[in-house]
Design an enzyme around this catalytic site. Structure first.
Site, PDB file in Angstrom:
ATOM      1  N   GLU A 165       1.032  -1.151   0.458  1.00 60.83           N
ATOM      2  CA  GLU A 165       0.230  -0.162  -0.027  1.00 60.83           C
ATOM      3  C   GLU A 165       0.601   1.475  -0.108  1.00 60.83           C
ATOM      4  O   GLU A 165       0.517   2.537   0.467  1.00 60.83           O
ATOM      5  CB  GLU A 165      -0.880   0.115   1.574  1.00 60.83           C
ATOM      6  CG  GLU A 165      -1.696  -0.596   0.696  1.00 60.83           C
ATOM      7  CD  GLU A 165      -3.078  -0.740   2.100  1.00 60.83           C
ATOM      8  OE1 GLU A 165      -2.905  -0.264   2.618  1.00 60.83           O
ATOM      9  OE2 GLU A 165      -4.064  -1.817   2.001  1.00 60.83           O
ATOM     10  N   GLU A 374      -5.848  -8.286   0.250  1.00 62.89           N
ATOM     11  CA  GLU A 374      -6.610  -7.903   1.670  1.00 62.89           C
ATOM     12  C   GLU A 374      -8.129  -7.182   0.865  1.00 62.89           C
ATOM     13  O   GLU A 374      -8.161  -7.098  -0.181  1.00 62.89           O
ATOM     14  CB  GLU A 374      -6.003  -6.865   2.375  1.00 62.89           C
ATOM     15  CG  GLU A 374      -4.304  -7.718   3.110  1.00 62.89           C
ATOM     16  CD  GLU A 374      -4.079  -6.374   3.683  1.00 62.89           C
ATOM     17  OE1 GLU A 374      -5.322  -5.442   4.134  1.00 62.89           O
ATOM     18  OE2 GLU A 374      -2.637  -6.139   3.397  1.00 62.89           O
TER      19      GLU A 374
HETATM   20  C1  BG6 Z   1      -4.626  -2.411   5.613  1.00 65.13           C
HETATM   21  C2  BG6 Z   1      -2.977  -3.146   6.276  1.00 65.13           C
HETATM   22  O1  BG6 Z   1      -4.537  -1.252   4.759  1.00 65.13           O
HETATM   23  O2  BG6 Z   1      -5.777  -2.863   6.551  1.00 65.13           O
HETATM   24  C3  BG6 Z   1      -3.312  -4.144   7.322  1.00 65.13           C
HETATM   25  O3  BG6 Z   1      -2.257  -3.515   5.184  1.00 65.13           O
HETATM   26  C4  BG6 Z   1      -4.266  -3.606   8.062  1.00 65.13           C
HETATM   27  O4  BG6 Z   1      -2.307  -3.827   7.533  1.00 65.13           O
HETATM   28  C5  BG6 Z   1      -6.058  -3.618   7.552  1.00 65.13           C
HETATM   29  O5  BG6 Z   1      -4.334  -4.316   9.647  1.00 65.13           O
HETATM   30  C6  BG6 Z   1      -6.818  -3.405   8.539  1.00 65.13           C
HETATM   31  O6  BG6 Z   1      -6.970  -2.003   8.273  1.00 65.13           O
HETATM   32  P1  BG6 Z   1      -6.758  -2.011  10.225  1.00 65.13           P
HETATM   33  O7  BG6 Z   1      -6.523  -0.008  10.576  1.00 65.13           O
HETATM   34  O8  BG6 Z   1      -8.649  -2.394  10.531  1.00 65.13           O
HETATM   35  O9  BG6 Z   1      -6.054  -2.873  11.506  1.00 65.13           O
END
Ligand code: BG6
Length: 480
Positions: A165, A374
């Site tokens: 990202e 993700e």
């Molecule tokens: C992504 C990241 O953007 O979002 C992860 O790569 C992160 O590291 C995920 O955990 C979810 O975000 P959050 O703030 O809910 O943990």
């Protein structure tokens, strides 16, 4: 477009799940590991920090056995830079031993590793010495680390991602150590994008030289921007968001070009962001093998007049709906909520169709295969009678997988799907209050408890999805 017949998932589709080192491993200072910017940042909380997290460092064999029982075809994890180079310069052989063991264990269980080289956790020593990614020297430090990974692990790893990202870390500077004092945030954003693009190019070139069979690509977070209304000024605002937030950085990473609108916007503000000729050539000569992208939600953009007050993007820090503050970038766009969508407790709008739109937009623009690295639902899970009935997560994932299949039917090549996260990990913004995993970790932000691993309902559901190669998506009967 509605399909008369849908394409099936390819036979070699990589059904995966993801984690990142600083969020899952713990053991932040064991066996020679150095301090990363994430270790430094998370120390403010006595329990919710990187000392233990999900204790994967000590329990990785048990965790890989769970992956095997889930039926995972592939596991995306990141290599902690500071286990390999604790201060960015000195090699730590014990870090190599750890990842060799993890990779061997995965392969023994028939699970394909997908390695993220950088997931927000560069050495604190490099942050202190040079301001981290704000300094060109990071390109060589990162290349040295990546080269070691290619040499040590490349005989068994076929898929690598460069920087996780890189577009979002410039939007949220605090994620990776912050903006050095006296530097304007916009100047920092441009500089970090440029340096990360050059580092990405160098590392992809190295990978192609050292491991010609391996596949490597950059990673972005993509929240597709929708216009708040069909008023042309809102449509333009959505275009601005897409171009400034996603396409400018991704064009640098994949095409070696600079979006002229972005260049002109900064020139009017006294910032010449044009790359030097040799940098342009370097970036142009590199072609990634795929684009990895992380998708959680879509965005809404509306007209934001030049005279309005600037608001930088923020987080909903406590999971109380309505707490999110939308950004305002005067002259470009302002964020807004979407009345057509539901949101999670952190105000992230749930938009499965947006995933299909994102796939179509990315493939049409770059013509590179995609990996969805993700996608997932952050929620407060409850352990009741020893079980976690996360039906809301199953709903979220099944809708998104259905849209991914439609994108494949639209003609977009998608190699793999990696929900976030394999197991509960320390959320970037909310510790263990906000969980994403298929496997529950028995701990919270106040107490470490037993750290026992408990399969959630979504675990049994995803098991069926994988074993049927995506055919048994909506068959709730098949879940425990
Ligand atoms: C992504 C990241 O953007 O979002 C992860 O790569 C992160 O590291 C995920 O955990 C979810 O975000 P959050 O703030 O809910 O943990």
């Amino acid at each position: 477009m509605e399909h008369l017949v849908q394409k099936p998932f390819p036979d070699d589709f990589l059904w995966g799940a993801a984690t990142a080192a600083y969020q899952v491993e713990g053991a932040f200072d064991e066996e020679g590991k150095g301090l990363s910017v994430q270790d430094a940042k998370n120390f403010s909380n006595p329990v919710h920090n990187t000392t233990v997290t999900s204790d994967h460092y000590h329990r990785f064999r048990e965790d890989v056995a769970l992956m095997k029982s889930l039926g995972l075809k592939s596991y995306r994890f990141s290599i902690a830079w500071t286990r390999i180079y604790p201060d960015g310069v000195t090699l730590n052989p014990q870090g190599i031993i750890f990842y060799n063991q993890l990779i061997d264990e995965l392969l023994k269980q028939g699970i394909e590793p997908l390695v993220t080289l950088y997931h927000f956790d560069h050495p604190q020593a490099l942050q202190q010495a040079w301001g981290g990614w704000y300094d060109d020297r990071m390109i060589d430090y990162f290349a040295r680390f990546a080269q070691t990974c290619f040499n040590e692990f490349g005989d068994r790893v076929s898929y690598f991602m460069t920087l996780c990202e890189s577009n979002n870390v410039v939007l949220y500077p605090d994620l990776i150590g912050g903006v050095p004092e006296g530097v304007a945030v916009e100047a920092w954003r441009f500089q970090v994008s440029r340096i990360m693009a050059l580092a990405n190019a160098k590392v992809i070139t190295l990978c192609h030289e050292i491991l010609p069979q391996a596949k490597i690509g950059p990673c972005i977070g993509y929240a597709v921007a929708y216009a708040a209304t069909c008023a042309p000024q809102d449509v333009l605002a959505a275009m601005n968001e897409d171009e400034f937030r996603t396409f400018y950085p991704l064009d640098l990473l994949c095409l070696g070009r600079q979006n002229p609108t972005v260049v002109s916007f900064f020139a009017q503000r006294g910032l010449d962001i044009r790359l030097a000729e040799h940098e342009r050539i370097t970036l142009k000569n590199v072609r990634p093998d795929f684009i990895a992208f992380n998708y959680y939600q879509s965005d809404v953009a509306k007209y934001c007049p030049l005279a309005s007050q600037e608001t930088q993007p923020g987080f909903n820090a406590d999971g109380q709906k309505g707490g999110f503050k939308y950004p305002h970038f005067p002259g470009l766009y302002a964020g807004d909520s979407n009345p057509y969508l539901q949101r999670n407790d952190w105000d992230w709008e749930i938009d499965p169709v947006g995933l299909r739109i994102a796939c179509r937009k990315l493939y049409d623009r770059y013509q590179l295969p995609l990996m969805i690295t993700e996608n997932g639902l952050g929620a407060c899970d409850s352990l009741i009678g020893g079980e976690i009935n996360d039906v809301y997560r199953i709903n979220y994932l099944q809708q998104h997988i259905a849209q991914m299949r439609l994108a494949i039917s639209d003609g977009v090549p998608i190699w793999g799907y990696y929900p976030w996260s394999f197991m509960d990990v320390m959320s970037t913004s909310n510790g263990y209050h906000k969980r994403y995993g298929f496997v529950y970790i028995d701990r919270d932000d106040q107490q470490l408890k037993t750290l026992r691993r408990i399969k959630k309902a979504s675990f049994y559901w995803y098991q069926q999805v994988i074993s049927s190669n995506g055919k048994q998506l909506f068959n709730q009967e098949s879940c425990k």
